[in-house]
Design an enzyme around this catalytic site. Structure first.
Site, PDB file in Angstrom:
ATOM      1  N   ASP A 114       0.822  -1.215   0.000  1.00 34.71           N
ATOM      2  CA  ASP A 114       0.000   0.000   0.000  1.00 34.71           C
ATOM      3  C   ASP A 114       0.855   1.264   0.000  1.00 34.71           C
ATOM      4  O   ASP A 114       0.385   2.332  -0.380  1.00 34.71           O
ATOM      5  CB  ASP A 114      -0.888   0.049   1.267  1.00 34.71           C
ATOM      6  CG  ASP A 114      -1.794  -1.166   1.385  1.00 34.71           C
ATOM      7  OD1 ASP A 114      -1.833  -1.972   0.437  1.00 34.71           O
ATOM      8  OD2 ASP A 114      -2.452  -1.309   2.431  1.00 34.71           O
ATOM      9  N   ASP A 200      -2.650   5.714  -2.771  1.00 33.01           N
ATOM     10  CA  ASP A 200      -1.981   4.592  -2.107  1.00 33.01           C
ATOM     11  C   ASP A 200      -1.339   3.768  -3.219  1.00 33.01           C
ATOM     12  O   ASP A 200      -1.917   3.626  -4.318  1.00 33.01           O
ATOM     13  CB  ASP A 200      -2.998   3.695  -1.376  1.00 33.01           C
ATOM     14  CG  ASP A 200      -3.442   4.264  -0.021  1.00 33.01           C
ATOM     15  OD1 ASP A 200      -3.041   5.393   0.330  1.00 33.01           O
ATOM     16  OD2 ASP A 200      -4.204   3.552   0.673  1.00 33.01           O
ATOM     17  N   HIS A 251      -7.555  -0.083  -3.433  1.00 29.16           N
ATOM     18  CA  HIS A 251      -6.496  -1.034  -3.751  1.00 29.16           C
ATOM     19  C   HIS A 251      -6.987  -2.004  -4.834  1.00 29.16           C
ATOM     20  O   HIS A 251      -7.963  -2.738  -4.632  1.00 29.16           O
ATOM     21  CB  HIS A 251      -5.978  -1.746  -2.513  1.00 29.16           C
ATOM     22  CG  HIS A 251      -5.526  -0.759  -1.470  1.00 29.16           C
ATOM     23  ND1 HIS A 251      -5.268  -1.093  -0.183  1.00 29.16           N
ATOM     24  CD2 HIS A 251      -5.299   0.586  -1.551  1.00 29.16           C
ATOM     25  CE1 HIS A 251      -4.904  -0.003   0.496  1.00 29.16           C
ATOM     26  NE2 HIS A 251      -4.926   1.029  -0.326  1.00 29.16           N
ATOM     27  N   ASP A 253      -5.745  -4.673  -6.071  1.00 24.33           N
ATOM     28  CA  ASP A 253      -5.279  -6.056  -6.123  1.00 24.33           C
ATOM     29  C   ASP A 253      -6.256  -7.098  -5.555  1.00 24.33           C
ATOM     30  O   ASP A 253      -5.862  -8.251  -5.309  1.00 24.33           O
ATOM     31  CB  ASP A 253      -3.874  -6.203  -5.514  1.00 24.33           C
ATOM     32  CG  ASP A 253      -3.705  -5.537  -4.167  1.00 24.33           C
ATOM     33  OD1 ASP A 253      -4.666  -4.904  -3.683  1.00 24.33           O
ATOM     34  OD2 ASP A 253      -2.611  -5.648  -3.597  1.00 24.33           O
ATOM     35  N   ARG A 270     -17.036  -6.932  -9.956  1.00 18.88           N
ATOM     36  CA  ARG A 270     -16.525  -5.564 -10.185  1.00 18.88           C
ATOM     37  C   ARG A 270     -16.007  -5.425 -11.605  1.00 18.88           C
ATOM     38  O   ARG A 270     -14.792  -5.291 -11.823  1.00 18.88           O
ATOM     39  CB  ARG A 270     -15.374  -5.263  -9.223  1.00 18.88           C
ATOM     40  CG  ARG A 270     -15.732  -5.417  -7.771  1.00 18.88           C
ATOM     41  CD  ARG A 270     -14.492  -5.239  -6.893  1.00 18.88           C
ATOM     42  NE  ARG A 270     -14.804  -5.414  -5.489  1.00 18.88           N
ATOM     43  CZ  ARG A 270     -13.896  -5.564  -4.540  1.00 18.88           C
ATOM     44  NH1 ARG A 270     -12.610  -5.552  -4.830  1.00 18.88           N
ATOM     45  NH2 ARG A 270     -14.267  -5.721  -3.286  1.00 18.88           N
ATOM     46  N   SER A 306     -11.286  -5.839   4.740  1.00 14.53           N
ATOM     47  CA  SER A 306     -11.220  -6.161   3.308  1.00 14.53           C
ATOM     48  C   SER A 306     -12.291  -7.194   2.981  1.00 14.53           C
ATOM     49  O   SER A 306     -12.811  -7.874   3.860  1.00 14.53           O
ATOM     50  CB  SER A 306      -9.857  -6.721   2.935  1.00 14.53           C
ATOM     51  OG  SER A 306      -8.864  -5.788   3.266  1.00 14.53           O
ATOM     52  N   SER A 307     -12.598  -7.311   1.674  1.00 12.55           N
ATOM     53  CA  SER A 307     -13.672  -8.205   1.254  1.00 12.55           C
ATOM     54  C   SER A 307     -13.169  -9.644   1.114  1.00 12.55           C
ATOM     55  O   SER A 307     -11.966  -9.915   1.173  1.00 12.55           O
ATOM     56  CB  SER A 307     -14.221  -7.736  -0.089  1.00 12.55           C
ATOM     57  OG  SER A 307     -13.259  -7.994  -1.092  1.00 12.55           O
ATOM     58  N   CYS A 359      -0.819  -7.931  -0.987  1.00 13.08           N
ATOM     59  CA  CYS A 359      -0.759  -6.753  -0.108  1.00 13.08           C
ATOM     60  C   CYS A 359       0.429  -6.816   0.853  1.00 13.08           C
ATOM     61  O   CYS A 359       1.022  -5.788   1.165  1.00 13.08           O
ATOM     62  CB  CYS A 359      -2.010  -6.664   0.762  1.00 13.08           C
ATOM     63  SG  CYS A 359      -3.538  -6.539  -0.131  1.00 13.08           S
TER      64      CYS A 359
END
Ligand code: NVA
Length: 384
Positions: A114, A200, A251, A253, A270, A306-307, A359
């Site tokens: 990040d 970021d 982000h 990724d 997405r 985060s998902s 990450c």
């Protein structure tokens, strides 16, 4: 004939070339992410009455479990002949009081991705977008100075730090309902205003000469303009990407992950904006939708922000070998069918620190050169 110059010790042009040196994060002294104008952490799943998101240091066992998986990743990479470096310890419990903002504690050094990115022989430190992460470059500075001292070809750039003052943020963003977000999905206005350049590093993905940057909660349009003005004179092209159905983008990724020339792992929830997707199709790139993650969002660790799509946050060690989280069997099978070797490692205990395998790493050296993989069409037709 003179022998060819060895490559700079800092050299990475894309996400997939054979990996030679990397930094792996560490969880020591990690704190919970504080609530701030650019961030509203929430507890997942069921909550007891009045339960609020915790503050201050994370529990010693939580940190130890994450460190075990991070150390295991570091050992695996070393066994593959990759040089591994680790960040310096820092006291993330320290509150910050600056001329433009205060924050009750800082965060952690689990996710170097990040904060810092390698672009060829250049190390670029991001502006960052959240107060608790303002000083997150510090645990990497000794390593960066070492590369810079050892090789005069290494270039080191820190992007201008934003004020992070109250007026840098749009706090009404947090109040919108999902219906409102759907109606506004093409506005691409999130929790950061468009006054100061903000980005970021994890909103950038590298594909040789072409870089793709997601407009998000953590990267605004001036941030992308700053990258373009900084990097295009060096011969790179900077393109903006939009994923209109991601209402909380941050982000790239877990959304758009290039695996090798011509192939991107994409997030079926997405989709990339149509004109931008066309740019990839016209250049012969294929999108491969990731399979459903092995767990739902509610089954993710309670304090993880985060998902479930951390499932696709993979780390490539070469164009044919990818490190994936061990529970993501459907993804392993998909990648194996496409000719990849999959190395599976446990990483769930790192999730609540903000990321998975991509990450938690910063690749410093990969063995290839700068290639142009977009020779049929060099501009995204929509204008970027
Ligand atoms: N914010 C994104 C990426 C996190 C690394 C997600 O949660 O899917």
């Amino acid at each position: 004939m003179a022998p060819p110059e060895p490559r700079p010790i800092v050299n990475a042009w894309n996400e997939w070339d054979p990996l030679e040196e990397i930094v792996v994060g560490r969880a020591d002294n990690a704190n919970f992410d504080p609530t701030e104008p650019g961030y509203r952490p929430v507890i997942r799943g069921t909550r007891s009455a009045g339960e609020t998101f915790p503050t201050g240091p994370k529990a010693a066992e939580t940190i130890a479990r994450a460190n075990e998986e991070l150390d295991n990743l570091a050992a695996l990479l070393e066994s593959l002949d990759v040089t591994v470096r680790r960040p310096d310890p820092m006291d993330f419990g320290k509150p910050l009081s600056t001329p433009t903002f205060d924050v009750e504690n800082q965060y952690c050094s689990v996710c170097p991705r990040d904060v810092v990115i390698t672009l060829g022989n250049q190390i670029l430190e991001a502006t960052m977008s959240r107060r608790a992460r303002f000083f997150e470059y510090l645990p990497y500075r000794r390593i960066i100075r070492d590369y810079w001292n050892r090789d005069p070809r290494v270039s080191w750039t820190a992007a201008p730090k934003p004020s992070m003052a109250d007026d840098m943020y749009r706090t009404e963003f947090w109040e919108f309902s999902l219906d409102e977000r759907f109606a506004r999905m093409h506005d691409f206005e999130f929790c950061v205003t468009q006054e100061e350049p903000v980005f970021d590093a994890a909103d950038i993905t590298r594909m040789g000469r072409h870089l793709f940057v997601q407009e998000s909660m953590t990267t605004n349009r001036p941030g992308i303009a700053w990258l373009r003005r900084e990097l295009e004179p060096r011969g790179l092209r900077v393109h903006t990407l939009h994923f209109p159905l991601d209402f909380f983008p941050s982000h790239i990724d877990c959304t758009f992950v290039p695996l090798r020339p011509g192939l991107v792992l994409t997030n079926p929830d997405r989709p990339l904006k149509e004109e931008e997707a066309e740019f990839f199709a016209k250049n012969g790139w294929e999108f491969l939708d990731a399979p459903e993650a092995s767990c739902s969002n509610d089954e993710m660790p309670r304090h993880c922000q985060s998902s479930r799509w951390l499932s696709m946050n993979v780390l490539s060690v070469s164009p044919d070998t990818v490190i994936c989280e061990e529970a993501e069997h459907d993804l392993h099978r998909l990648l194996e069918r496409r000719g990849f070797n999959v190395i599976a490692v446990p990483f769930r205990n790192v999730y609540e620190f903000g990321g998975s395998l991509h990450c938690a790493t910063w690749d410093v050296r990969r063995s290839g050169d700068c290639e142009d993989y977009f020779t049929n069409l060099t501009d995204i037709p929509a204008g970027d």
